[in-house]
Design an enzyme around this catalytic site. Structure first.
Site, mmCIF file in Angstrom:
data_model
loop_
_atom_site.group_PDB
_atom_site.id
_atom_site.type_symbol
_atom_site.label_atom_id
_atom_site.label_comp_id
_atom_site.label_asym_id
_atom_site.label_seq_id
_atom_site.Cartn_x
_atom_site.Cartn_y
_atom_site.Cartn_z
ATOM 1 N N TYR A 197 -2.066 0.599 7.801
ATOM 2 C CA TYR A 197 -2.724 -0.318 6.706
ATOM 3 C C TYR A 197 -1.991 -1.432 6.382
ATOM 4 C CZ TYR A 197 -4.745 -1.212 2.162
ATOM 5 O OH TYR A 197 -5.429 -1.464 1.001
ATOM 6 N N LYS A 211 -2.942 -5.803 6.471
ATOM 7 C CA LYS A 211 -2.855 -6.253 5.371
ATOM 8 C C LYS A 211 -1.874 -7.330 5.518
ATOM 9 C CE LYS A 211 -6.052 -4.562 2.704
ATOM 10 N NZ LYS A 211 -7.116 -5.213 2.284
ATOM 11 N N HIS A 250 -5.958 8.441 -3.757
ATOM 12 C CA HIS A 250 -4.634 8.045 -4.554
ATOM 13 C C HIS A 250 -4.146 9.044 -5.563
ATOM 14 C CE1 HIS A 250 -5.880 3.957 -2.702
ATOM 15 N NE2 HIS A 250 -4.630 4.098 -2.468
ATOM 16 N N SER A 275 -1.888 -5.532 -0.280
ATOM 17 C CA SER A 275 -1.311 -4.109 -0.946
ATOM 18 C C SER A 275 0.259 -4.166 -0.996
ATOM 19 C CB SER A 275 -1.739 -2.875 -0.377
ATOM 20 O OG SER A 275 -1.114 -1.915 -0.574
ATOM 21 N N SER A 276 0.849 -3.816 -2.095
ATOM 22 C CA SER A 276 2.183 -3.572 -2.088
ATOM 23 C C SER A 276 3.078 -2.620 -0.931
ATOM 24 C CB SER A 276 2.816 -2.977 -3.391
ATOM 25 O OG SER A 276 2.204 -1.659 -3.628
ATOM 26 N N CYS A 277 2.134 -2.206 -0.038
ATOM 27 C CA CYS A 277 2.518 -1.572 0.950
ATOM 28 C C CYS A 277 3.204 -2.447 2.267
ATOM 29 C CB CYS A 277 1.919 -0.281 1.431
ATOM 30 S SG CYS A 277 0.315 -0.895 2.224
#
Ligand code: GFB
Length: 319
Positions: free
Chosen positions: A138, A142, A181, A109-111
């Protein structure tokens, strides 16, 4: 080039929004798609995962299983988001190594990137700064998944790769307002307000954060593209290439849904990262680009919602 034709391909997390899109996309690849229902295989149990892999012997694995949710779910259930994601990715990646899987694609994920990373965010920004606190649990899980793929490549020569999609939306999304989301939340809020004749909808935070959105079918296409053509250690961003503010997104969703009322703000809810536009350069230079424009994608997602193609879940594991 890794040809999927004739291969046994396991999509872990096939009930989730991303996994189900990958299953749809694989229909044209001439491969045998393997899936496991949650009652049959609990990805949090190492013995079960190893036994399942030994029995089914997939050639390739798309690791799309994850516990996912929006900003509030991430902030409310840090233990679940850290533990469940760590355990399931460790189990699947280690079992893939042990059973001799030829190729594995891990989805992140981009986070994973620092909260204040320079924009657009290139892949090498990983681990250069502090994370956004609402989703660091999270994000750390990842990041560990990326590192697992890299470590098994280095130590054991496994062809395991990682793709980092931006915020995704589309059919099969979660429309529970507490755990979803922003995109499905806005679609539901605008739809409900239109139906009830309410004068306004309430969005979380200031509406100033910027986000990038990619339709899940484009994401699935990029994952298959990478599975077939990419074999390096670095993870690859899977983005749309443009972003907009949450307020701009809200206006767009209201237009698509046909809700003409006002927009109010609940400032007790978090804004999260101010901006996370990923650089799409790397994947574009390999020859892949998204096809679904945002307004068209939102219209399709709204249609899927009206057709009942969605889930109402409490930040559930896509397994
Ligand atoms: O999509 P979202 O929950 O996740 O929120 P993140 C994006 C932005 O939309 C935030 C705002 O600034 C929210 O405050 N927003 C406005 C809303 N109204 C709403 C609403 O009704 N519901 C929701 N959910 N948001 C998640 C991460 O971050 O993105 C995950 O927490 C993951 O770890 C995922 O990375 C892709 O983009 O902020």
């Amino acid at each position: 080039m890794y040809d999927l034709a004739g291969k046994r391909v396991w999509v872990a997390g096939h009930r989730g929004m991303v996994g189900s899109a990958i299953v749809r996309r694989l229909a044209s690849e001439g491969c045998e798609v393997l899936t496991a229902e949650r009652g049959e295989l609990d990805l949090r149990r190492q013995d079960s995962v190893e036994a399942w892999m030994e029995e089914k012997h997939p050639d390739a694995v798309f690791l799309a299983a994850a516990k996912v949710g929006g900003i509030l779910a991430n902030d409310t259930y840090p233990a679940d988001f850290l533990y469940e994601n760590l355990i399931l990715e460790a189990n699947v990646i280690h079992a893939a190594y042990r059973s001799g899987v030829e190729k594995l694609l891990f989805l992140g994920s981009s986070c994973i990137y620092p909260k204040f990373a320079a924009q657009p965010i290139t892949e090498d920004a990983l681990l250069t700064g502090a994370l956004e606190p609402t989703n660091e649990w999270y994000a750390i899980a990842k990041i560990a998944g990326i590192k697992l793929c890299q470590a098994y490549r280095r130590q054991h020569g496994c062809d395991f790769i990682s793709a980092m999609p931006t915020n995704l939306y589309g059919p099969g999304d979660n429309f529970d307002l507490n755990t979803s989301h922003v995109m499905p939340a806005l679609i539901r809020k605008a739809h409900d307000a239109k139906q009830s004749g309410a004068g306004a909808i309430t969005i979380w935070g200031t509406g100033t954060p910027r986000r990038e959105f990619l339709h899940v079918d484009d994401c699935a296409d990029a994952c298959v593209f990478l599975m077939k053509s990419y074999s390096q250690e670095s993870h690859v961003n899977v983005g749309f290439g443009e972003d907009l503010t949450i307020l701009e997104l809200t206006r767009l969703v209201c237009d698509v849904v046909g809700f003409g009322g006002g927009i109010e703000h609940d400032l007790s809810k978090p804004d999260g990262t101010p901006r996370k536009l990923m650089s799409a350069e790397r994947l574009r230079s390999m020859g892949w680009a998204p096809r679904i424009r945002l307004a068209q994608g939102i219209a399709e997602a709204y249609q899927a919602f009206q057709d009942g193609q969605f889930v109402d879940r409490k930040a559930e594991t896509h397994a």
